[in-house]
Each structure stands twice: as C-alpha cells, then as structure tokens.
Design a protein around this motif. Structure first.
Motif, PDB file in Angstrom:
ATOM      1  N   TRP A 144       0.798  -1.219   0.000  1.00  0.00           N
ATOM      2  CA  TRP A 144       0.000   0.000   0.000  1.00  0.00           C
ATOM      3  C   TRP A 144       0.837   1.279   0.000  1.00  0.00           C
ATOM      4  CZ3 TRP A 144      -4.534  -0.073  -1.874  1.00  0.00           C
ATOM      5  CH2 TRP A 144      -5.321  -1.229  -1.775  1.00  0.00           C
TER       6      TRP A 144
ATOM      7  N   LEU B 187       0.206   4.165  -2.835  1.00  0.00           N
ATOM      8  CA  LEU B 187       0.020   5.592  -2.525  1.00  0.00           C
ATOM      9  C   LEU B 187       1.075   6.448  -3.205  1.00  0.00           C
ATOM     10  CD1 LEU B 187      -2.025   7.172  -0.653  1.00  0.00           C
ATOM     11  CD2 LEU B 187      -2.151   4.689  -0.535  1.00  0.00           C
TER      12      LEU B 187
ATOM     13  N   ALA C 262      -0.254   7.393  -6.459  1.00  0.00           N
ATOM     14  CA  ALA C 262      -1.638   7.852  -6.384  1.00  0.00           C
ATOM     15  C   ALA C 262      -1.926   8.922  -7.420  1.00  0.00           C
ATOM     16  CB  ALA C 262      -1.928   8.398  -4.986  1.00  0.00           C
TER      17      ALA C 262
ATOM     18  N   ASP D 182      -2.426  12.697  -4.533  1.00  0.00           N
ATOM     19  CA  ASP D 182      -1.006  13.003  -4.378  1.00  0.00           C
ATOM     20  C   ASP D 182      -0.743  14.454  -4.002  1.00  0.00           C
ATOM     21  OD1 ASP D 182       1.898  12.119  -4.935  1.00  0.00           O
ATOM     22  OD2 ASP D 182       1.696  13.930  -6.155  1.00  0.00           O
TER      23      ASP D 182
ATOM     24  N   ILE E  17       3.465   7.459   5.784  1.00  0.00           N
ATOM     25  CA  ILE E  17       2.825   6.533   4.855  1.00  0.00           C
ATOM     26  C   ILE E  17       3.803   5.473   4.361  1.00  0.00           C
ATOM     27  CG2 ILE E  17       1.794   6.362   2.551  1.00  0.00           C
ATOM     28  CD1 ILE E  17       0.464   9.096   3.139  1.00  0.00           C
TER      29      ILE E  17
END
Length: 344
Positions: free
Chosen positions: A53, A57, A60, A65, A76
């Motif tokens: 993940w 991200l 993204a 973003d 993250i």
C-alpha cells in the motif's frame, strides 16, 4: 401544418440528468455485488506483499497526491500497512438493513504500524451521501479525532478544532450554530492557513463541501425529491429542485460552513480513493515497480539461473520486489520514497 414543438425548459434537462445519475447509481450497486469475490482474493494476495500500500500511494492520482506532504509521506511509506474502501450503506443493507443503501456512501480505512506521530492503529472515516432540503447533494462526514503524540500534530490543530466544533454543536443541538467559541477558534485557524492544507491528515477533519446534513434532513429531502420525480413522470408540471433554488441567497450564505472547513477538497479526495486508487491498486503497484526497475541500474531480471532450487515460486518472487533491498523504490531508512522527498 406542422405543430410547433414545445420549448425544452431547464427543468426538462435537469430531469433527464437526474435519470442518468440514477442509472449510474444502479450500476454502482451492481458492480459492488459483482466485484466482492475479486476484491476478497486481492486482499488475500496483497496481504503477503510487504509495502504494497505505500507503493500504491506513491503512484496515487493527482487528486490524492497533491495533498500528501513530505512529512506525511514518511509516515505513509514507513508505517501504512493496509487500505480498505467499502460502500458502507450497501454493507449495512447486506447485513440486514431495512432500506436500500446508497452506493455513493463510503468508508475509508487506513491501518498503520506503531509510529512516533500518532498512537492510532487505524484511521477510519465515513462519508455519507446526503441531500439537503433545498436539493443540494454531496458527501458529508463527521470529523475524526487523531491521537497525536506530543508535538507531532501535522495538522497544526485543525483536526482537533474540527472535532471540538462538531461536538459543541451536537451538545447545543444545532449543527449550524455559529455563535460558539469553538466556531470562532476554528475559523481563525482556517483563515490563518488561507485554505492551504498543512497535511494530508487534515482530511480526517473534513465535514462538508457546504454544511453538515443530518440523516433525518436527508431522508425527508429524498422523500420529497422522489415524490416530485414520480409526479413529473406521470405528466404533472413539477419543478425540479436545484441546489439553492428554494432558499434566499442570504439563507444560503448563512448555511455555508466553508469558513470552518479544514479540508476544502475532502469529497474529491474520498471519491478519488474509491474510484481511482482502490480499484486500480494492482495497476498502481505495478507502475511503482516498473519505475523502480528503470531508476535502479543494478536491477536485473531474474532469469532463473541463480539461486534456483527448482521450485515454481523461485521463478517470480514478487515479494522480493518490495522488501527493503534497494531494488524496489529508492528509499532510505529515515525518509519516504525518493519521489515524495523531492516533491516539496
């Protein structure tokens, strides 16, 4: 002699547009039912891929973003362990709810490993698709409290302020109350930042693109909308409600809560998670791997000639691509992926 056709009114066009929206909503419902098994298989597969993940991200779409700052990216990339998006009203309907759920309502959950920024193991935010009494529709949400560690509040008090105002309004019994100390305090914070998000995590303080709409108001407004729609289908001359169409401009402005909204793009961000990042997660993960291969001159394809013990699993070891070996995204032990560090 030809009969002159009646002119097409704005109400006629709005009614046709409403039909398209209803079709889209029904398609969402059917897609949800058809994709449940595939999403379950995907969840089982990606749970075995380290850093899946965070890499998703990192790729993204811009709608997500653009809100991720460098300090957000560190949390993250190092601590995000899971993402899930559910059509919350459909889930409740399947569990025995009495009414048909709206597929546009969302629940987005981010899971984290222990970190030095906040103590929460998961941050979960629910967005309800609701209709105001004047016809306005959109996603509304209750602000989520984040338990920041001392001195680590990346939102500079915005999420705490949003929670405090929501709770004060609930206590006062008026979700539009503005004569509260919490309203004035949050208004000053929002004005200070002039609409600029201090962090991706201000999103958890989002309430509405206009004002909070209760479930009761939405239910009554939806019933009236359906009554008008059905009457029109039977040939009655009924105006189609439009946002703001039944209220004076002064009343409309009085109900606008944007002076205390901590994340102006909250709805757009939720929709991007649900319609772009969530269904395209594997594609985004693959893109991250391809970028890592192109940027690392030491990366070579495993042709099976080295470290081959004859098992099928040795042919393609996707897990090795995302472990911290230097062959996936360029990272160091103290910061986010290189693409994010260079971003701001």
């Amino acid at each position: 002699m030809a009969t002159e056709a009646a002119p097409i009114s704005y109400e006629d066009l709005a009614a046709i547009e409403a039909e398209f929206q209803e079709i889209d909503t029904e398609m969402m419902r059917k897609q949800h039912a058809a994709s449940r098994t595939a999403y379950a298989r995907r969840a089982e597969a990606v749970a075995r891929i380290p850093n899946f993940w965070p890499l998703v991200l990192e790729q993204a779409p811009p709608e997500i973003d653009q809100h991720i700052h460098s300090h957000d990216s560190r949390v993250i990339s190092e601590h995000l362990t899971g993402v899930s998006v559910t059509r919350v009203e459909l889930e409740e309907e399947e569990e025995g709810g009495a009414t048909a759920g709206d597929p546009r309502s969302l629940r987005i959950r981010l899971e984290f490993s222990p970190n030095d920024v906040f103590s929460d193991e998961a941050l979960e935010k629910t967005f309800w698709y609701r209709r105001a009494r004047d016809g306005w529709t959109g996603l509304v949400s209750e602000p989520v409290r984040i338990h920041w560690r001392k001195g680590k509040d990346a939102t500079e008090g915005l999420t705490d302020g949003a929670v405090a105002l929501f709770e004060a309004r609930e206590k006062a019994g008026d979700m539009r109350a503005k004569g509260l100390a919490e309203y004035a305090a949050l208004g000053k914070k929002v004005e200070h930042w002039n609409g600029a998000n201090t962090s991706f995590f201000t999103w958890f303080g989002y309430v509405s693109g206009r004002r909070y709409i209760s479930a009761e108001e939405s239910e009554a407004a939806t019933a009236e909308y359906r009554r008008r729609r059905d009457a029109r289908k039977h040939g009655e001359q009924v105006d189609v409600e439009t946002a703001g169409g039944s209220e004076d401009q002064d009343d409309e402005e009085a109900e606008d809560d944007q002076a205390v909204e901590v994340h102006e793009a909250g709805e757009e961000l939720a929709v991007a998670f649900a319609e772009d990042l969530w269904p395209d997660a594997i594609k985004l993960f693959t893109q991250a791997q391809e970028m890592g291969e192109m940027s690392d001159p030491e990366f070579e394809e495993d042709d099976g000639e080295e470290d081959d013990d004859g098992s099928e699993e040795e042919v393609v070891d996707i897990r090795s691509l995302v472990q911290s070996t230097g062959k996936a995204k360029s990272r160091d032990s103290s910061g986010p992926p290189a693409a994010k560090r260079a971003k701001r």
